[in-house]
Design a protein around this motif. Structure first.
Motif, PDB file in Angstrom:
ATOM      1  N   MET A  98       0.844  -1.190   0.000  1.00  0.00           N
ATOM      2  CA  MET A  98       0.000   0.000   0.000  1.00  0.00           C
ATOM      3  C   MET A  98       0.872   1.230   0.000  1.00  0.00           C
ATOM      4  SD  MET A  98      -2.880   1.178   2.739  1.00  0.00           S
ATOM      5  CE  MET A  98      -1.643   1.317   4.010  1.00  0.00           C
ATOM      6  N   ALA A  99       0.476   2.249  -0.772  1.00  0.00           N
ATOM      7  CA  ALA A  99       1.242   3.482  -0.797  1.00  0.00           C
ATOM      8  C   ALA A  99       1.290   4.089   0.596  1.00  0.00           C
ATOM      9  CB  ALA A  99       0.596   4.466  -1.784  1.00  0.00           C
ATOM     10  N   GLN A 100       2.463   4.576   0.972  1.00  0.00           N
ATOM     11  CA  GLN A 100       2.648   5.108   2.325  1.00  0.00           C
ATOM     12  C   GLN A 100       1.769   6.319   2.574  1.00  0.00           C
ATOM     13  OE1 GLN A 100       6.684   6.014   3.183  1.00  0.00           O
ATOM     14  NE2 GLN A 100       6.301   6.617   5.302  1.00  0.00           N
ATOM     15  N   ARG A 101       1.612   7.176   1.570  1.00  0.00           N
ATOM     16  CA  ARG A 101       0.798   8.363   1.767  1.00  0.00           C
ATOM     17  C   ARG A 101      -0.674   8.004   1.929  1.00  0.00           C
ATOM     18  NH1 ARG A 101       2.465   8.384  -3.509  1.00  0.00           N
ATOM     19  NH2 ARG A 101       0.892   8.429  -5.140  1.00  0.00           N
ATOM     20  N   LEU A 102      -1.125   6.867   1.316  1.00  0.00           N
ATOM     21  CA  LEU A 102      -2.506   6.432   1.483  1.00  0.00           C
ATOM     22  C   LEU A 102      -2.735   5.919   2.892  1.00  0.00           C
ATOM     23  CD1 LEU A 102      -5.275   5.870   0.347  1.00  0.00           C
ATOM     24  CD2 LEU A 102      -4.432   3.698  -0.536  1.00  0.00           C
ATOM     25  N   LEU A 116      14.868  14.213   2.317  1.00  0.00           N
ATOM     26  CA  LEU A 116      13.858  14.239   1.260  1.00  0.00           C
ATOM     27  C   LEU A 116      14.508  14.160  -0.112  1.00  0.00           C
ATOM     28  CD1 LEU A 116      10.858  14.626   0.495  1.00  0.00           C
ATOM     29  CD2 LEU A 116      11.305  17.084   0.440  1.00  0.00           C
ATOM     30  N   GLN A 117      15.637  14.832  -0.289  1.00  0.00           N
ATOM     31  CA  GLN A 117      16.295  14.834  -1.586  1.00  0.00           C
ATOM     32  C   GLN A 117      16.835  13.458  -1.956  1.00  0.00           C
ATOM     33  OE1 GLN A 117      19.169  17.940  -1.039  1.00  0.00           O
ATOM     34  NE2 GLN A 117      17.783  19.553  -1.723  1.00  0.00           N
ATOM     35  N   PHE A 125      11.044   8.534  -4.930  1.00  0.00           N
ATOM     36  CA  PHE A 125       9.703   9.071  -5.158  1.00  0.00           C
ATOM     37  C   PHE A 125       8.626   8.058  -4.764  1.00  0.00           C
ATOM     38  CE2 PHE A 125      11.716  11.727  -8.736  1.00  0.00           C
ATOM     39  CZ  PHE A 125      11.888  12.806  -7.883  1.00  0.00           C
ATOM     40  N   GLU A 126       8.909   6.783  -4.979  1.00  0.00           N
ATOM     41  CA  GLU A 126       7.927   5.741  -4.696  1.00  0.00           C
ATOM     42  C   GLU A 126       7.612   5.627  -3.211  1.00  0.00           C
ATOM     43  OE1 GLU A 126       7.382   0.925  -5.492  1.00  0.00           O
ATOM     44  OE2 GLU A 126       9.214   1.967  -6.050  1.00  0.00           O
ATOM     45  N   LYS A 127       8.549   6.005  -2.347  1.00  0.00           N
ATOM     46  CA  LYS A 127       8.390   5.822  -0.910  1.00  0.00           C
ATOM     47  C   LYS A 127       7.961   7.089  -0.187  1.00  0.00           C
ATOM     48  CE  LYS A 127      11.930   2.205  -0.899  1.00  0.00           C
ATOM     49  NZ  LYS A 127      13.249   1.782  -0.371  1.00  0.00           N
ATOM     50  N   ALA A 187       2.691  14.428   2.113  1.00  0.00           N
ATOM     51  CA  ALA A 187       3.322  15.704   2.462  1.00  0.00           C
ATOM     52  C   ALA A 187       4.700  15.826   1.831  1.00  0.00           C
ATOM     53  CB  ALA A 187       3.418  15.829   3.984  1.00  0.00           C
ATOM     54  N   GLU A 188       5.442  14.719   1.792  1.00  0.00           N
ATOM     55  CA  GLU A 188       6.777  14.752   1.184  1.00  0.00           C
ATOM     56  C   GLU A 188       6.694  14.974  -0.321  1.00  0.00           C
ATOM     57  OE1 GLU A 188       9.221  11.853   4.288  1.00  0.00           O
ATOM     58  OE2 GLU A 188       8.176  11.001   2.562  1.00  0.00           O
TER      59      GLU A 188
END
Length: 405
Positions: A105-109, A142-143, A147-149, A153-154
């Protein structure tokens, strides 16, 4: 919606679901929530598939939002008997501690669903937190993050950083000249003009040197299913580059090639990406790299590859046609441009090996092979293109040898 208790409970559940989608990054507002309620009223609650597609039709605007909606739907409405329970006036329990239907599952979800409903344990506790979002250490993490993880907010912060990313290409010498007192060449016309201004008397010899300017930039970006997790951020990167400089031409491809240069010229990134979504018909499908490059070489190469253009090819190299015709088209593209740079998100893996037939067909015909999975990787690309060096990157020979072996 009816004012009965049934309608109130259904609307409340749809409101929590819409909040979760909005927190995960989908543009879901009050208007769409009202439309979703009307759509569910129209199809009824007797069939789970009809319920799914009714909400999908209202709440999803772009193809790249479908996967996130699908995960959110199957997590929020996890119980297969949920529609019968809703008809019986029972609220669904929203939990994220159990494993979702999908393997990952996507972390942001997960982050969004965790806060989508009321806290069953009681009133909220007041906590004092220190916001370190823009500290140096947080920005550095963050840099470097894939992108996948990234969380929602990030990703929002990464998009803001991408708007400030410049891509300064090393300037190339043109055939035109400009006046320069210390130039290496004499300027007969400039000297004659000086003599005419002085009434025909002798004047100092005028000199000139060649003008320099950044070359045109052409971006070819893969938007197939295997690139879904990265295409959104890379389109933000393409928008930032398009609005930072002139003579930028952008194309996307899956099973066909689409020119999106005009759409990305909108200053507002949301307007630009909505326009791109409406223009592209093959989002998240298969990949036919050879067919896309053939279309570009035939219809666009002469128009956009003049004056020493630099080409960025963004793809993972996984070709549905098993590399058929890809080598010839890649060779033609390589001979038509000043420099061909391949950005591949798969290169982030330490154990990456060029085993795919598409990757093996492409590697001998590129000048640089770089990763494109994080802000640092894109910043490294900008740094590499800003320096004038050898056409072919020094480390490319190892990849070509490994692909040939």
């Amino acid at each position: 919606m009816t004012s009965s208790p049934d309608g109130g409970r259904l609307a409340l559940n749809l409101m929590h679901f819409a909040r979760a989608l909005r927190a995960a990054g989908l543009p879901v507002g009050p208007g769409k929530l009202l439309q979703a309620i009307e759509a569910v009223e129209a199809v009824g609650l007797g069939n789970r598939t009809d319920f799914y597609w009714a909400l999908h039709a209202v709440l999803v605007d772009r193809h790249d939002q479908s996967e996130l909606f699908d995960q959110a739907f199957h997590i929020f409405w996890r119980n297969p008997d949920i529609l019968k329970r809703m008809m019986a006036m029972m609220l669904p329990t929203v939990r994220t501690d159990a494993a979702p239907d999908r393997p990952e599952m996507a972390q942001r979800l997960a982050e969004a669903l965790h806060g989508s409903g009321p806290d069953p344990e009681g009133p909220e506790k007041t906590e004092i937190e220190l916001d370190a979002t823009f500290t140096v250490s947080a920005t550095e993490r963050l840099q470097e993050k894939d992108f996948e993880k990234m969380t929602g907010a990030e990703m929002a912060q990464a998009k803001r950083l991408l708007t400030r990313l410049a891509l300064p290409l090393a300037e190339v010498t043109t055939r035109r000249h400009r006046p320069d007192p210390g130039g290496p060449r004499l300027d007969p016309r400039g000297t004659l003009r000086r003599m005419l201004r002085s009434g025909g008397d002798l004047a100092d010899l005028a000199r000139k040197r060649r003008r320099t300017r950044p070359p045109p930039l052409v971006v070819l970006c893969d938007i197939s299913g295997s690139m879904t997790r990265y295409s959104r951020m890379l389109l933000h990167f393409m928008h930032a580059v398009t609005n930072d400089r002139d003579r930028v031409h952008s194309f996307v491809f899956g099973t066909r090639l689409t020119n999106i240069t005009r759409h990305l010229r909108h200053k507002d990134v949301d307007v630009a990406l909505d326009a791109v979504s409406g223009a592209v018909a093959d989002w998240s499908g298969g990949t036919r790299i050879g067919t896309a490059l053939h279309a570009f070489n035939r219809h666009w190469a002469r128009r956009v590859l003049g004056q020493g253009a630099v080409v960025l090819l963004i793809t993972d190299g996984l070709d549905r046609d098993a590399g058929e015709g890809l080598a010839a088209e890649a060779e033609r593209l390589h001979k038509s441009c000043r420099r061909l740079v391949w950005l591949n998100p798969l290169l982030r893996w330490e154990g990456f090996a060029p085993k795919s037939s598409g990757i093996r067909a492409l590697l001998p015909h590129v000048d640089d092979f770089r990763a494109a999975h994080s802000l640092n990787s894109l910043a490294g690309l900008a740094d590499a293109l800003s320096r004038e060096g050898p056409r072919r990157a020094p480390g490319l020979r190892r990849w070509v040898k490994e692909a040939a072996g």
